[in-house]
Design a protein around this motif. Sequence first.
Motif, mmCIF file in Angstrom:
data_model
loop_
_atom_site.group_PDB
_atom_site.id
_atom_site.type_symbol
_atom_site.label_atom_id
_atom_site.label_comp_id
_atom_site.label_asym_id
_atom_site.label_seq_id
_atom_site.Cartn_x
_atom_site.Cartn_y
_atom_site.Cartn_z
ATOM 1 N N ALA A 97 42.389 53.566 35.261
ATOM 2 C CA ALA A 97 42.321 54.755 34.405
ATOM 3 C C ALA A 97 40.961 54.862 33.729
ATOM 4 O O ALA A 97 40.341 55.927 33.697
ATOM 5 C CB ALA A 97 43.429 54.712 33.355
ATOM 6 N N LYS A 98 40.486 53.725 33.202
ATOM 7 C CA LYS A 98 39.196 53.759 32.515
ATOM 8 C C LYS A 98 38.053 53.976 33.494
ATOM 9 O O LYS A 98 37.054 54.608 33.172
ATOM 10 C CB LYS A 98 38.990 52.470 31.716
ATOM 11 N N GLN A 99 38.177 53.438 34.702
ATOM 12 C CA GLN A 99 37.144 53.675 35.705
ATOM 13 C C GLN A 99 37.049 55.154 36.013
ATOM 14 O O GLN A 99 35.971 55.725 36.079
ATOM 15 C CB GLN A 99 37.453 52.899 36.990
ATOM 16 N N GLU A 100 38.202 55.806 36.208
ATOM 17 C CA GLU A 100 38.186 57.220 36.528
ATOM 18 C C GLU A 100 37.623 58.030 35.369
ATOM 19 O O GLU A 100 36.881 58.987 35.549
ATOM 20 C CB GLU A 100 39.607 57.686 36.859
ATOM 21 N N GLU A 101 37.970 57.600 34.136
ATOM 22 C CA GLU A 101 37.497 58.318 32.954
ATOM 23 C C GLU A 101 35.977 58.232 32.835
ATOM 24 O O GLU A 101 35.306 59.180 32.459
ATOM 25 C CB GLU A 101 38.164 57.717 31.710
ATOM 26 N N SER A 102 35.408 57.063 33.176
ATOM 27 C CA SER A 102 33.968 56.861 33.027
ATOM 28 C C SER A 102 33.181 57.405 34.209
ATOM 29 O O SER A 102 31.969 57.454 34.184
ATOM 30 C CB SER A 102 33.656 55.362 32.899
ATOM 31 N N GLY A 103 33.865 57.783 35.265
ATOM 32 C CA GLY A 103 33.162 58.283 36.441
ATOM 33 C C GLY A 103 32.933 57.229 37.493
ATOM 34 O O GLY A 103 32.395 57.506 38.544
ATOM 35 N N ALA A 104 33.295 55.975 37.213
ATOM 36 C CA ALA A 104 33.118 54.908 38.192
ATOM 37 C C ALA A 104 34.217 54.991 39.224
ATOM 38 O O ALA A 104 35.378 55.137 38.895
ATOM 39 C CB ALA A 104 33.136 53.544 37.503
ATOM 40 N N THR A 105 33.862 54.929 40.495
ATOM 41 C CA THR A 105 34.864 55.036 41.555
ATOM 42 C C THR A 105 34.884 53.815 42.450
ATOM 43 O O THR A 105 35.647 53.762 43.395
ATOM 44 C CB THR A 105 34.581 56.272 42.431
ATOM 45 N N ARG A 106 34.022 52.829 42.186
ATOM 46 C CA ARG A 106 33.921 51.663 43.051
ATOM 47 C C ARG A 106 34.850 50.575 42.546
ATOM 48 O O ARG A 106 34.757 50.159 41.388
ATOM 49 C CB ARG A 106 32.482 51.156 43.102
ATOM 50 N N PRO A 107 35.755 50.086 43.364
ATOM 51 C CA PRO A 107 36.707 49.071 42.905
ATOM 52 C C PRO A 107 36.031 47.725 42.706
ATOM 53 O O PRO A 107 34.979 47.442 43.275
ATOM 54 C CB PRO A 107 37.708 48.987 44.063
ATOM 55 N N ALA A 108 36.643 46.888 41.877
ATOM 56 C CA ALA A 108 36.139 45.534 41.669
ATOM 57 C C ALA A 108 36.271 44.748 42.959
ATOM 58 O O ALA A 108 37.212 44.921 43.725
ATOM 59 C CB ALA A 108 36.921 44.850 40.554
ATOM 60 N N GLY A 109 35.300 43.882 43.191
ATOM 61 C CA GLY A 109 35.333 43.056 44.383
ATOM 62 C C GLY A 109 36.208 41.832 44.185
ATOM 63 O O GLY A 109 36.668 41.535 43.085
ATOM 64 N N THR A 110 36.454 41.130 45.276
ATOM 65 C CA THR A 110 37.215 39.892 45.237
ATOM 66 C C THR A 110 36.270 38.726 45.477
ATOM 67 O O THR A 110 35.514 38.724 46.454
ATOM 68 C CB THR A 110 38.310 39.900 46.318
ATOM 69 N N LEU A 111 36.309 37.759 44.616
ATOM 70 C CA LEU A 111 35.417 36.611 44.741
ATOM 71 C C LEU A 111 35.782 35.771 45.954
ATOM 72 O O LEU A 111 36.948 35.504 46.211
ATOM 73 C CB LEU A 111 35.505 35.739 43.480
ATOM 74 N N THR A 112 34.760 35.365 46.688
ATOM 75 C CA THR A 112 34.988 34.428 47.780
ATOM 76 C C THR A 112 35.131 33.022 47.204
ATOM 77 O O THR A 112 34.863 32.790 46.015
ATOM 78 C CB THR A 112 33.794 34.441 48.754
ATOM 79 N N GLY A 113 35.519 32.083 48.036
ATOM 80 C CA GLY A 113 35.631 30.706 47.570
ATOM 81 C C GLY A 113 34.304 30.177 47.060
ATOM 82 O O GLY A 113 34.241 29.475 46.042
ATOM 83 N N GLU A 114 33.222 30.524 47.748
ATOM 84 C CA GLU A 114 31.899 30.071 47.325
ATOM 85 C C GLU A 114 31.508 30.685 45.989
ATOM 86 O O GLU A 114 30.916 30.013 45.128
ATOM 87 C CB GLU A 114 30.871 30.451 48.397
ATOM 88 N N GLN A 115 31.849 31.956 45.800
ATOM 89 C CA GLN A 115 31.535 32.607 44.534
ATOM 90 C C GLN A 115 32.374 32.050 43.394
ATOM 91 O O GLN A 115 31.887 31.892 42.268
ATOM 92 C CB GLN A 115 31.735 34.114 44.672
ATOM 93 N N ARG A 116 33.641 31.739 43.671
ATOM 94 C CA ARG A 116 34.474 31.114 42.630
ATOM 95 C C ARG A 116 33.874 29.776 42.208
ATOM 96 O O ARG A 116 33.859 29.430 41.028
ATOM 97 C CB ARG A 116 35.900 30.920 43.146
ATOM 98 N N ALA A 117 33.381 29.026 43.207
ATOM 99 C CA ALA A 117 32.757 27.743 42.904
ATOM 100 C C ALA A 117 31.507 27.944 42.057
ATOM 101 O O ALA A 117 31.211 27.144 41.154
ATOM 102 C CB ALA A 117 32.417 27.007 44.198
ATOM 103 N N ALA A 118 30.749 29.011 42.325
ATOM 104 C CA ALA A 118 29.535 29.295 41.562
ATOM 105 C C ALA A 118 29.873 29.620 40.111
ATOM 106 O O ALA A 118 29.179 29.181 39.182
ATOM 107 C CB ALA A 118 28.766 30.449 42.201
ATOM 108 N N ILE A 119 30.944 30.393 39.909
ATOM 109 C CA ILE A 119 31.360 30.723 38.543
ATOM 110 C C ILE A 119 31.841 29.469 37.819
ATOM 111 O O ILE A 119 31.554 29.256 36.630
ATOM 112 C CB ILE A 119 32.456 31.803 38.560
#
Length: 499
Positions: free
Chosen positions: A13-35
Amino acid sequence: MPNTEFSSETDTAKQEESGATRPAGTLTGEQRAAITALLDAVRPVSDELGERFAAHDQQLAVVGGPVRDALLGRASNDVDLTTDAVPQRILELVDGWADSVWTVGIEFGTVGLRKKGLQVEVTTYRSESYSPKSRKPDVHYGDNIHDDLLRRDFTVNAMAVRMPSQEFVDPFGGLADLAEGVLRTPGRPEDSFSDDPLRIMRAVRFAAQLGFELAPEVAEAARDMADRLSIVSAERVRDELVKLLLSPDPRRGIELMVELGIAPYVLPEIPKLRLEIDEHHRHKDVYEHSLIVLDQAIELERARGHEPDLVLRLAALLHDVGKPKTRAFEGPGRVTFHHHEVVGASMSRKRLSALRFPKDVITDVSTLVALHLRFHGYGKGEWTDSAVRRYARDAGSQLERLHILTRADCTTRNRRKAAALARAYDDIERRIEKLAEQEELDRIRPDLDGNEIQQILDVKPGPVIGRAYRYLLELRLENGPMSKDDAAAALRTWAAEHL
């Protein structure tokens, strides 16, 4: 230890309100390890402080650059945290826990603290905006992380990780843009650049620093709103320019500044290097030449084992800025730029002063610009030792940079000519090294000091001492070191003729 499974927070809802239309990505295993590695690096903040805030119903998250850099596999020295707690509440929550606290940025909602050697900044959720003629932002505090991320400059900097839950927050598709290597804004770029015009400059800086492309709408907004940079303080513009020049690919950033019409508000001398070329007065494209010199200076800088050098890179970029003002046509097919190095040194000093660069940087850059043509009088090695000494003396502490700049300034495609120039400069460097071993060129002084001159000539302090000092310095440069007795005899001979 907190659970290392990451969830992704979105709010459609907030994404649509702000004009953002790109969905959040999903972290890969390597990215989770980086975080996880990022949070490990900021313990005890990620554990203790996160739990401390949560216990008092306050939110806390790592945000922005550190998250972006972790996902890119880049090292980050900054630890930026964001919270719904107002500054006074932050102070209350860290009281008795932090080893030290400072409030230099509290006016803008930021509290700095140190814990077990780790230094972090905690900033209240906020939004900033500039009135049309203001150089300082109006700061408003917020109460949710979505709106805080919405006011960030680019989507790749609008990602966060909540603490202590380690929930990944990406409401504007920053992860996808990171993968694509594209700079987009969380909302409309016009709104983002209006809120803080410096983001226009930051866009080209990130392009140079991260190798990213500007999304078409971002490039268009930057071009249309470039004049808004005029309300930003010179110091803030300078800081972005410094980061751009010290990036892996400063040429890319400079080209974007020129293409998007940003350069006239930062370095107006650079687009003016694009001199028109006609069939009767052919000469090098000075703008393109300057960019090649910048590239080659960086290559030599790396080859010689130097760290990114701001003074060298500024000098390489600005070394020919005096050419447009000194261009003259002298007969068919002949164009000259007499004394452009002198004019360019003055212009460089003026521009860098306007950008509030430190005095030593201004002096060093203008010295290099003034000297960058000196070598071309060397020919095939006809210089005397005294001329070589003067070359080294005039360069002083900038000699190594002058070596690099002079070599980088050779952009001819004629291989034979380029090889000859390289050999000639090899020769002058060898001669300087040899003379330096003998005389310590960087410490050249006359063989007699002011007190000794005064005693030998039996005169009081005054202009005569300065004239005598300069005579002895020239004598030293011409002949090399002399004994005290020989120097005194030469001084007496000079005095008999000139006093």
